[in-house]
Design a protein around this motif. Structure first.
Motif, PDB file in Angstrom:
ATOM      1  N   ALA A 159       0.824  -1.208   0.000  1.00  0.00           N
ATOM      2  CA  ALA A 159       0.000   0.000   0.000  1.00  0.00           C
ATOM      3  C   ALA A 159       0.858   1.259   0.000  1.00  0.00           C
ATOM      4  O   ALA A 159       1.925   1.288   0.619  1.00  0.00           O
ATOM      5  N   PRO A 160       0.392   2.290  -0.702  1.00  0.00           N
ATOM      6  CA  PRO A 160       1.073   3.582  -0.597  1.00  0.00           C
ATOM      7  C   PRO A 160       1.105   4.014   0.869  1.00  0.00           C
ATOM      8  O   PRO A 160       0.173   3.744   1.624  1.00  0.00           O
ATOM      9  N   GLY A 161       2.188   4.655   1.255  1.00  0.00           N
ATOM     10  CA  GLY A 161       2.342   5.064   2.646  1.00  0.00           C
ATOM     11  C   GLY A 161       3.145   4.082   3.472  1.00  0.00           C
ATOM     12  O   GLY A 161       3.611   4.412   4.549  1.00  0.00           O
ATOM     13  N   THR A 162       3.319   2.853   2.955  1.00  0.00           N
ATOM     14  CA  THR A 162       4.186   1.893   3.628  1.00  0.00           C
ATOM     15  C   THR A 162       5.605   2.068   3.075  1.00  0.00           C
ATOM     16  O   THR A 162       5.804   2.652   2.005  1.00  0.00           O
ATOM     17  N   ILE A 163       6.573   1.549   3.806  1.00  0.00           N
ATOM     18  CA  ILE A 163       7.962   1.663   3.367  1.00  0.00           C
ATOM     19  C   ILE A 163       8.148   1.008   2.007  1.00  0.00           C
ATOM     20  O   ILE A 163       8.696   1.607   1.081  1.00  0.00           O
ATOM     21  N   ARG A 164       7.677  -0.214   1.865  1.00  0.00           N
ATOM     22  CA  ARG A 164       7.843  -0.913   0.584  1.00  0.00           C
ATOM     23  C   ARG A 164       6.963  -0.306  -0.501  1.00  0.00           C
ATOM     24  O   ARG A 164       7.348  -0.265  -1.671  1.00  0.00           O
TER      25      ARG A 164
END
Length: 148
Positions: A102-107
């Motif tokens: 998901a956008p907003g996660t590190i990956r």
């Protein structure tokens, strides 16, 4: 207090993302209890990833994690975090495959490849204890248990 192990893998170090990754954990209220910038040797990598031995991605995984330095750290959660620290860290990290993270996660924000996915986080108390002892020895492992 919950404790967990996080590794900023070689791709995170090579791309200069360690500070941003650490800042995300700290902004979430986690604190760094131990930190080391180190090259992970083959023997330690084999022990760390033992559950994947024999799988097709095992050898490339060992080559990747040992190719250049990583930043290995123990994170502490608030007193009431307990086992939730694993869910918190894994939510911040995101799905293994950056294309599905998901956008907003590190990956989700920085990941490029499922095999070079920036960060490792322990998935349970048992894994955290084993991994902390593997990377930081009995000193941190003993302190972590005594603090609970």
């Amino acid at each position: 207090m919950g404790h967990t192990l996080v590794i900023c893998k070689p791709d995170a170090v090579e791309r200069g993302l360690v500070g941003e990754i650490m800042a995300r954990f700290e902004r979430k209220g986690l604190t760094i209890a131990a930190l080391e910038h180190r090259c992970i040797d083959r023997e330690t990598a084999e022990r760390h990833y033992a559950e994947h031995a024999g799988k097709p991605f095992y050898e490339p995984l060992l080559e990747f994690i040992t190719r250049s330095p990583s930043v290995v750290m123990v994170l502490d959660g608030p007193d009431d975090a307990g086992d939730d620290i694993f869910a918190v860290v894994r939510a911040l990290v995101g799905a293994t495959n950056p294309a599905k993270a998901a956008p907003g996660t590190i990956r989700g924000d920085y990941g490029i490849s499922p095999t070079e996915n920036l960060v490792h986080g322990s998935d349970s108390q048992a894994s955290a204890e084993r991994e902390i002892a593997l990377f930081f020895g009995t000193l941190v492992s003993a302190n972590s248990k005594a603090e609970r």
